[in-house]
Design a protein around this motif. Structure first.
Motif, short mmCIF file in Angstrom:
data_model
loop_
_atom_site.label_atom_id
_atom_site.label_comp_id
_atom_site.label_asym_id
_atom_site.label_seq_id
_atom_site.Cartn_x
_atom_site.Cartn_y
_atom_site.Cartn_z
N ALA A 339 0.83 -1.20 0.00
CA ALA A 339 0.00 0.00 0.00
C ALA A 339 0.87 1.26 0.00
O ALA A 339 0.55 2.25 -0.67
CB ALA A 339 -0.93 -0.01 1.21
N GLN A 340 1.98 1.21 0.75
CA GLN A 340 2.88 2.35 0.77
C GLN A 340 3.54 2.56 -0.59
O GLN A 340 3.72 3.69 -1.05
CB GLN A 340 3.95 2.16 1.86
N VAL A 341 3.88 1.45 -1.26
CA VAL A 341 4.46 1.54 -2.60
C VAL A 341 3.47 2.17 -3.56
O VAL A 341 3.83 3.03 -4.39
CB VAL A 341 4.89 0.14 -3.09
N VAL A 342 2.20 1.77 -3.46
CA VAL A 342 1.16 2.34 -4.33
C VAL A 342 1.06 3.85 -4.11
O VAL A 342 0.97 4.63 -5.07
CB VAL A 342 -0.19 1.65 -4.08
N GLU A 343 1.08 4.28 -2.85
CA GLU A 343 1.00 5.71 -2.56
C GLU A 343 2.23 6.44 -3.12
O GLU A 343 2.11 7.56 -3.66
CB GLU A 343 0.89 5.94 -1.06
N ASP A 344 3.39 5.84 -2.99
CA ASP A 344 4.61 6.46 -3.52
C ASP A 344 4.53 6.62 -5.04
O ASP A 344 4.92 7.64 -5.60
CB ASP A 344 5.84 5.64 -3.13
N ILE A 345 4.04 5.57 -5.72
CA ILE A 345 3.90 5.63 -7.18
C ILE A 345 2.91 6.72 -7.57
O ILE A 345 3.14 7.49 -8.51
CB ILE A 345 3.45 4.26 -7.73
N MET A 346 1.80 6.81 -6.83
CA MET A 346 0.78 7.81 -7.12
C MET A 346 1.34 9.21 -6.98
O MET A 346 1.13 10.09 -7.82
CB MET A 346 -0.41 7.61 -6.20
N ARG A 347 2.08 9.46 -5.88
CA ARG A 347 2.65 10.78 -5.67
C ARG A 347 3.69 11.11 -6.74
O ARG A 347 3.79 12.25 -7.20
CB ARG A 347 3.27 10.87 -4.27
N ALA A 348 4.47 10.11 -7.13
CA ALA A 348 5.48 10.35 -8.17
C ALA A 348 4.83 10.70 -9.51
O ALA A 348 5.30 11.60 -10.23
CB ALA A 348 6.38 9.12 -8.32
N MET A 349 3.75 10.02 -9.85
CA MET A 349 3.05 10.33 -11.09
C MET A 349 2.43 11.72 -11.03
O MET A 349 2.39 12.45 -12.03
CB MET A 349 1.96 9.29 -11.36
N ALA A 350 1.93 12.11 -9.85
CA ALA A 350 1.27 13.41 -9.72
C ALA A 350 2.24 14.57 -9.86
O ALA A 350 1.82 15.70 -10.15
CB ALA A 350 0.55 13.49 -8.38
#
Length: 490
Positions: A339-350
């Motif tokens: 879940a933390q990896v998903v959040e990190d990916i989301m923030r990086a894309m944003a």
């Protein structure tokens, strides 16, 4: 040169003339139900003025392509050209003063509307040295200037209304005289119809259209029944280019005609029922088999264009690969770590300034590929969840206190996903007590470069009661989020 043409005769047999010079300055509206003779009237007007003024015909049904056989019009097949080619052709039409017919019958309705809109807009945007006088005839104008969106998208309606409004409202100074023909006045945008000063009203049966036509002709409402009683090919004319009082007009004959006439009776075939049945079913199985083979042979449509794939591949190659020092792939992370990896990916894309400008489907595919590469597929949300998480990441709500963040998310829970990120950004600025976001930041999270869309966005959020917009006399703007101060002070 005499600028008058004869379009028919009145009830006494006297010729009825149209002053082309006056028409160029005052525009024309033609109305009549299907079968009332609108196309015949337009054809008569075009034929009589063919050698006197440049003509541009927007033809959705292919009725006017026969003008090329008799008067040298150039037929432009809208289905055979891209948007850029249509705009280039329109610019050359103005430059070389060519009379053309834009044939749109090979396109579906929405494509017809967009093609005509780009063509008319390019005519309007021609450089000043090419502002020669031209008649721009738009048949079935209720399609291209609809009063309501109907089955077409709002974006298509906005593009075509802008083109038609420019033609009818501002085209005169650029030499463009709009002539619009419609089956129903009630379906035609009022700001387009209101710009015409000349009218030719044909037979119509609906009360709303009869009364509106009578109002345009300056007739009393009890005289509106006269419009219902008109015969095919007869119109009531009024306007500075036609006559000063409503006058009946019987349209004269024409030389050209539609390529196909489906309204006349033709002898039916005399074959027996058995032969007709055999003819209809002959080799039907082979036809179905050939269609099936064609479907099997046809490659599936690509999910992305070559440019999009190349861009994604470049971006993926530049990202760090989840591996250990020996190059071996790491094992799948725990659920919390995933879940933390998903959040990190989301923030990086944003953080990508172009992210909000991309389609949601393309962003979601990119997101899934990143998750698979980081072995976090087990924690990936569905498409709807991704849109909402991405909106939160764009607004950077993780910087707020948890109770403030939860309250803001609850306030925006009823919003559509496409407008959630701008609202969350406005609310974050208000919660942090910093200056409200400017148009540039709102454009980045909303995925648009249009100031008009930002203005309409703020109006939409204000109607929802989520923000209050205040403008001062110096041109400044203040955005207030009602109810947020209580949460911050608590």
């Amino acid at each position: 040169m005499d600028s008058h043409i004869v379009i028919g005769e009145d009830e006494t047999g006297q010729p009825v003339r149209i002053d082309l010079e006056e028409l160029l300055a005052t525009r024309l509206l033609v109305q009549g139900n299907s079968g009332s003779g609108k196309s015949h009237l337009l054809r008569r007007l075009l034929e009589e003025s063919a050698g006197m003024v440049q003509q541009v015909v927007v033809d959705p049904e292919g009725d006017f392509v026969s003008l090329a056989d008799h008067f040298g019009h150039v037929v432009i097949d809208g289905a055979a050209h891209s948007i850029a080619e249509i705009e280039a052709l329109a610019a050359r039409v103005r430059q070389h003063r060519a009379s053309v017919v834009l044939a749109l019958e090979g396109l579906d309705v929405e494509q017809q509307i967009r093609c005509a809109a780009h063509f008319v807009t390019a005519l309007f945007d021609a450089p000043r040295e090419h502002w020669f006088p031209a008649l721009v005839v738009v048949d079935e104008a209720q399609m291209f200037a609809p009063a309501v969106a109907g089955e077409i998208s709002e974006d298509t309606r906005r593009i075509t209304l802008n083109a038609m409004t420019n033609l009818m409202c501002r085209g005169r100074k650029r030499g463009l005289a709009g002539i619009v023909a419609t089956q129903r006045l009630a379906k035609l945008a009022k700001n387009v119809a209101a710009e015409a000063s000349n009218f030719l009203m044909g037979r119509t049966f609906l009360d709303i259209d009869m009364l509106r036509a009578a109002d345009l002709l300056g007739m009393e409402r009890r005289q509106a029944e006269r419009i219902r009683d008109l015969e095919r090919g007869r119109f009531l004319g009024l306007g500075p280019a036609i006559c000063r009082r409503p006058s009946a007009v019987k349209v004269g004959p024409v030389k050209s005609g539609p390529k196909v006439t489906a309204s006349k009776l033709a002898p039916l075939p005399t074959a027996p029922a058995e032969e007709m049945e055999a003819l209809l079913h002959a080799e039907l199985a082979s036809v179905m088999e050939s269609q099936a083979e064609a479907k099997r042979a046809a490659p599936p449509p690509p999910a992305f264009t070559a440019e999009q794939l190349s861009e994604q591949i470049t971006r993926f190659e530049s990202d760090p690969v989840a591996s250990d020092e020996d190059g071996a792939e790491l094992s799948s992370p725990s659920p919390n770590a995933a879940a933390q990896v998903v959040e990190d990916i989301m923030r990086a894309m944003a953080t990508d300034p172009r992210a909000a400008f991309q389609p949601s489907a393309a962003l979601y595919q990119t997101f899934l590929l990143h998750c698979r590469k980081r072995q976090a597929s087990a924690a990936t949300p569905d498409m709807a969840g991704f849109r909402r998480m991405f909106a939160i990441a764009l607004a950077r709500l993780e910087e707020l206190e948890p109770h403030v963040r939860d309250h803001i998310l609850e306030m925006g829970s009823a919003l559509d996903d496409d407008v959630l990120a701008p609202f969350l950004t406005i609310a974050r600025h208000a919660a942090e007590g910093i200056e409200e976001p400017d148009d540039e930041e709102l454009s980045r999270v909303y995925g648009t470069s249009s100031p008009g869309r930002i203005r309409r966005l703020l109006e939409h959020l204000e109607r929802k009661g989520l923000i209050v917009v205040r403008h001062d006399f110096g041109g400044g703007r203040t955005l207030i989020v009602p109810g947020l101060d209580a949460v911050l002070s608590g």
